[in-house]
Design a protein around this motif. Structure first.
Motif, short mmCIF file in Angstrom:
data_model
loop_
_atom_site.label_atom_id
_atom_site.label_comp_id
_atom_site.label_asym_id
_atom_site.label_seq_id
_atom_site.Cartn_x
_atom_site.Cartn_y
_atom_site.Cartn_z
N LYS A 267 0.81 -1.22 0.00
CA LYS A 267 0.00 0.00 0.00
C LYS A 267 0.85 1.27 0.00
CE LYS A 267 -4.00 -2.19 2.13
NZ LYS A 267 -4.96 -2.17 3.26
N ARG A 268 2.14 1.12 -0.14
CA ARG A 268 3.02 2.28 -0.27
C ARG A 268 3.14 2.63 -1.76
NH1 ARG A 268 7.15 2.93 3.93
NH2 ARG A 268 6.56 1.72 5.78
N ASP A 269 2.72 3.82 -2.15
CA ASP A 269 2.68 4.18 -3.57
C ASP A 269 3.68 5.26 -3.97
OD1 ASP A 269 0.59 2.43 -4.09
OD2 ASP A 269 -0.90 3.90 -3.42
N TYR A 270 4.04 6.17 -3.06
CA TYR A 270 4.86 7.32 -3.45
C TYR A 270 6.28 6.90 -3.85
CZ TYR A 270 1.14 10.25 -1.60
OH TYR A 270 -0.07 10.85 -1.38
N VAL A 271 6.74 7.52 -4.91
CA VAL A 271 8.11 7.27 -5.41
C VAL A 271 8.83 8.61 -5.43
CG1 VAL A 271 9.46 6.57 -7.42
CG2 VAL A 271 7.40 5.29 -6.80
N PHE A 272 9.92 8.73 -4.68
CA PHE A 272 10.69 9.97 -4.61
C PHE A 272 11.99 9.80 -5.41
CE2 PHE A 272 7.74 10.55 -1.24
CZ PHE A 272 7.56 11.92 -1.15
N VAL A 273 12.21 10.72 -6.33
CA VAL A 273 13.36 10.62 -7.24
C VAL A 273 14.23 11.86 -7.10
CG1 VAL A 273 14.07 10.27 -9.63
CG2 VAL A 273 11.89 9.34 -8.84
N ALA A 274 15.53 11.66 -6.94
CA ALA A 274 16.45 12.80 -6.82
C ALA A 274 16.52 13.56 -8.14
CB ALA A 274 17.84 12.30 -6.43
N TYR B 13 4.35 10.37 -8.13
CA TYR B 13 5.75 10.68 -8.47
C TYR B 13 6.16 11.99 -7.81
CZ TYR B 13 9.88 11.89 -11.18
OH TYR B 13 11.16 12.25 -11.55
N ARG B 14 7.23 11.98 -7.06
CA ARG B 14 7.74 13.18 -6.39
C ARG B 14 9.25 13.29 -6.63
NH1 ARG B 14 3.72 14.07 -2.32
NH2 ARG B 14 1.80 13.36 -3.31
N GLU B 15 9.77 14.53 -6.50
CA GLU B 15 11.22 14.73 -6.64
C GLU B 15 11.76 15.44 -5.42
OE1 GLU B 15 12.16 16.65 -10.34
OE2 GLU B 15 11.65 14.87 -11.52
N PHE B 16 13.04 15.27 -5.18
CA PHE B 16 13.71 16.02 -4.11
C PHE B 16 15.01 16.60 -4.64
CE2 PHE B 16 16.91 12.81 -2.90
CZ PHE B 16 16.34 11.65 -3.42
N GLY B 17 15.53 17.59 -3.92
CA GLY B 17 16.55 18.46 -4.47
C GLY B 17 17.99 17.99 -4.37
N VAL B 18 18.85 18.86 -4.91
CA VAL B 18 20.29 18.60 -4.99
C VAL B 18 21.03 19.71 -4.25
CG1 VAL B 18 22.23 18.42 -6.59
CG2 VAL B 18 20.02 17.43 -7.21
N ASP B 19 22.09 19.35 -3.57
CA ASP B 19 22.96 20.35 -2.93
C ASP B 19 23.66 21.14 -4.03
OD1 ASP B 19 25.20 20.33 -0.15
OD2 ASP B 19 25.26 21.66 -1.88
N PRO B 20 23.43 22.46 -4.13
CA PRO B 20 24.01 23.23 -5.25
C PRO B 20 25.53 23.33 -5.19
CG PRO B 20 22.96 24.69 -3.66
CD PRO B 20 22.62 23.30 -3.24
N GLN B 21 26.11 23.05 -4.05
CA GLN B 21 27.56 23.13 -3.92
C GLN B 21 28.24 21.84 -4.39
OE1 GLN B 21 29.37 25.85 -3.09
NE2 GLN B 21 31.23 24.66 -3.53
N THR B 22 27.77 20.71 -3.84
CA THR B 22 28.44 19.43 -4.12
C THR B 22 27.90 18.73 -5.36
OG1 THR B 22 26.88 18.16 -2.77
CG2 THR B 22 28.81 19.10 -1.64
N GLY B 23 26.65 19.00 -5.73
CA GLY B 23 26.01 18.27 -6.82
C GLY B 23 25.42 16.96 -6.38
#
Length: 451
Positions: free
Chosen positions: A154-161, A183-193
């Protein structure tokens, strides 16, 4: 398909057999106004010599295919060396099929080759199980997301970098589109990539409804991720972690994703001896923890012995639609990339562990030299500080598109213009280096970067 010529007598005989007067009668279902009438705009017939000459001139216009062209293009497809012995072995006619044998008992050679492929891929990825290949890296990653949902029920959410290859993200979105807003996204550290754990933890507001987290390493920016803290956090919430990749060769020198504790691993295998051919054919690679094997898409080739103690190879856990009821199937993958999987298995056998590691070292050392050389005179600076394998992003003084245009005219493909996917990145140039890149090539590129 072979060309099968027919004489007028052949055609008349076939029309008589099916009871129609003419070929046109076969197309009556198409309204007359939509049927083409006239002569196709094709060149007149040529002699073999003339045709060879014209095709050669046409092929010569393809600058990328010229042996004189120097390429720093990567962004998911890398210009690695494919040994001639590999190509010679692939020419054997018995391997000319992409199909998994439906009667493995009479296809022992092919089934054993798939078994060897699985075994070597599993070792490369650092997991106990790898399947008989998928279509390509993007497809394999999307299938990994679906598999994580099956595991999580019953877990549906997918988080993608956001550091996952944009084309991979598009394919995952397409696969999940019919499920609604999962479908969800999460962020990137702008310094390290690298992906941002803080961004991920803020984004996952319902951990008990989250199926998986997908990250890539080396990621789209060429940066190697350190997922250990994220995986520990994800597992504390019973969330599956999917590690994907474009550059399988990196695992010969860096920690394989399975050793970090990733649950499912999916990516692209063309770096393992398969030359670039206008973007394909590709090879999807897929592995997982042993506890998840029954949820895996595709099929596995297994080893056994018969009643007389002789070795034998079989298909096992074939849970695709063609083998079991559709509603019970784990995927609708039709064929695996059998010939490409065989190519990868031959490549890994030819290279051996030490050889593969030596090639990976060469990639890393050339990339290190390129990064130093291309940034030493101020024409560009390194955009992300995270560790790399054989690819990196430069922030250039000139627009990346201008550098590409100028260098390409002189036979140098300087890298991927990242402004093509994000207007804010018009001064970002992604540069890939492989064992085929020489120091002289890099020195030539530096002249265009420094202008």
């Amino acid at each position: 398909m072979r060309y099968l010529p027919h004489t007028l007598e052949d055609i008349e005989s076939m029309l008589e057999a099916i009871g129609v007067e003419s070929i046109e009668e076969l197309f009556e279902q198409i309204p007359a106004e939509y049927r083409f009438k006239g002569k196709l705009a094709l060149a007149e017939p040529q002699s073999e010599l003339s045709l060879e000459r014209d095709l050669g001139l046409l092929a010569a216009k393809n600058q990328v295919a010229s042996p004189e062209t120097v390429s720093f293009l990567g962004a998911g497809m890398y210009n690695h060396h494919s040994p001639h012995a590999l190509n010679q072995l692939l020419l054997r006619a018995e391997y000319y099929t992409s199909y998994t044998p439906y009667q493995p008992e009479i296809s022992q050679g092919t089934t054993k080759a798939i078994f060897e492929f699985q075994s070597m891929v599993a070792e490369l990825l650092g997991v106990p199980i790898a399947n008989a290949s998928m279509y390509d890296g993007a497809h394999a990653t999307a299938e990994a997301a679906l598999m994580a949902q099956r595991v999580g029920r019953k877990r549906d959410y997918v988080f993608v970098a956001e550091s996952v290859h944009p084309e991979y993200r598009d394919v995952i979105k397409t696969y999940l589109a019919a499920q609604g807003d999962v479908y969800r996204e999460f962020g990137v550290d702008p310094q390290t990539g690298r992906f941002s754990l803080e961004s991920l933890q803020k984004a996952v507001d319902e951990p008990d409804k989250t199926a998986c987290i997908i990250y890539q390493s080396p990621n789209f920016f060429g940066v190697l991720e350190d997922p250990r803290e994220m995986i520990e956090w994800a597992h504390s919430h019973k969330i599956q972690v999917v590690s994907c990749f474009n550059e399988a060769l990196a695992f010969a020198l860096t920690t394989p994703p399975g050793h970090f504790g990733a649950d499912i691993i999916a990516g692209e295998g063309t770096s393992l001896g398969i030359p670039m051919g206008y973007g394909g054919p590709a090879l999807g690679i897929f592995g997982c923890r042993e506890q998840l094997v029954r949820k895996m898409p595709g099929r596995l080739a297994g080893y056994t012995v018969d009643t007389e103690g002789r070795e034998g190879y079989v298909l096992t856990l074939s849970t695709r639609e063609q083998h079991i009821r559709r509603e019970k199937a784990t995927s609708n993958i039709c064929t695996n990339q059998g010939l490409m999987a065989l190519a990868a298995a031959i490549y890994l056998s030819l290279m051996g562990k030490e050889g593969l590691r030596d090639v990976a070292k060469l990639n890393f050392s050339r990339a290190k030299y390129a990064l130093e050389k291309l940034t030493e005179n101020g024409g560009a600076r390194r955009r992300f500080s995270g560790p790399i394998f054989n690819e990196f992003v430069l922030e250039t003084r000139a627009k990346a598109s201008d550098i590409v245009a100028e260098a390409s005219a002189d036979g140098i493909m300087p890298g991927f213009d990242m402004g093509r996917i994000n207007p804010d990145w018009e001064n970002y140039l992604m540069v890939a280096v492989t064992e085929k890149t020489t120091r002289d090539n890099i020195d030539k590129l530096a002249k265009y970067i420094d202008k």
